[in-house]
Design a protein around this motif. Structure first.
Motif, mmCIF file in Angstrom:
data_model
loop_
_atom_site.group_PDB
_atom_site.id
_atom_site.type_symbol
_atom_site.label_atom_id
_atom_site.label_comp_id
_atom_site.label_asym_id
_atom_site.label_seq_id
_atom_site.Cartn_x
_atom_site.Cartn_y
_atom_site.Cartn_z
ATOM 1 N N ALA A 1 49.857 9.166 33.606
ATOM 2 C CA ALA A 1 49.626 10.601 33.656
ATOM 3 C C ALA A 1 50.672 11.296 32.799
ATOM 4 C CB ALA A 1 49.712 11.114 35.074
ATOM 5 N N ALA A 6 44.815 14.532 28.012
ATOM 6 C CA ALA A 6 43.687 14.785 28.910
ATOM 7 C C ALA A 6 43.754 13.816 30.082
ATOM 8 C CB ALA A 6 42.366 14.624 28.164
ATOM 9 N N GLN A 7 43.358 14.282 31.247
ATOM 10 C CA GLN A 7 43.410 13.471 32.457
ATOM 11 C C GLN A 7 42.005 13.212 32.977
ATOM 12 O OE1 GLN A 7 46.633 12.578 33.706
ATOM 13 N NE2 GLN A 7 47.211 13.523 31.774
ATOM 14 N N THR A 8 41.766 12.026 33.473
ATOM 15 C CA THR A 8 40.533 11.703 34.171
ATOM 16 C C THR A 8 40.924 11.248 35.566
ATOM 17 O OG1 THR A 8 39.443 11.022 32.136
ATOM 18 C CG2 THR A 8 38.484 10.239 34.201
ATOM 19 N N PHE A 9 40.394 11.932 36.565
ATOM 20 C CA PHE A 9 40.713 11.599 37.945
ATOM 21 C C PHE A 9 39.527 10.880 38.565
ATOM 22 C CE2 PHE A 9 43.270 15.333 36.935
ATOM 23 C CZ PHE A 9 44.534 14.881 37.290
ATOM 24 N N THR A 10 39.789 9.875 39.323
ATOM 25 C CA THR A 10 38.721 9.123 39.973
ATOM 26 C C THR A 10 38.637 9.424 41.462
ATOM 27 O OG1 THR A 10 40.194 7.235 40.278
ATOM 28 C CG2 THR A 10 38.831 7.272 38.271
ATOM 29 N N GLN A 13 40.905 16.083 43.740
ATOM 30 C CA GLN A 13 42.210 16.730 43.651
ATOM 31 C C GLN A 13 42.153 17.988 44.501
ATOM 32 O OE1 GLN A 13 44.597 14.942 41.789
ATOM 33 N NE2 GLN A 13 42.833 13.586 41.975
#
Length: 117
Positions: A1, A6-10, A13
């Motif tokens: 992170a 760019a972030q990809t969350f699985t 949040q």
């Protein structure tokens, strides 16, 4: 992170909902949270928030107390469609919501939705 990528969350949040204290004038601190709730025990002015960051977005829940008929005015940074601040629902315990996005350090675009059950 990282902050610059760019972030990809699985997984989901979440942000907490910060409680604001009812007073004739209240100043949200946008460094505290993205989401706020305010139970109106007075007619209130929500002043221009402190610590605005361009791009921040969230919601402000406005809850009438058991008496109801409380009013709410907003600081000059709040920009509502048509240039007019909303009229709150007036029933006791009514819940209204303002969704906002900070456009500049002196302009908060705000959308009002009334009378949640």
């Amino acid at each position: 992170a990282g902050l610059a990528v760019a972030q990809t969350f699985t997984a989901a949040q979440r942000g907490s909902i910060t409680t604001l204290t009812s007073a004739t004038t209240g100043t949200p601190d946008f460094a505290d949270s993205n989401n706020f709730t305010l139970t109106l025990g007075h007619n209130v002015t929500v002043a221009n928030p402190s610590n605005l960051t361009v791009g921040q977005s969230g919601s402000i829940f406005l809850v009438q107390d058991g008496t109801g008929s409380r009013t709410c005015a907003f600081g000059s940074y709040f920009d509502f469609a048509g240039g007019t601040a909303p009229t709150l629902s007036t029933a006791a315990s009514a819940v209204d919501r303002i969704d906002y996005t900070v456009r500049t350090t002196t302009s908060i675009h705000a959308v009002f939705t009334a009378n949640y059950s």
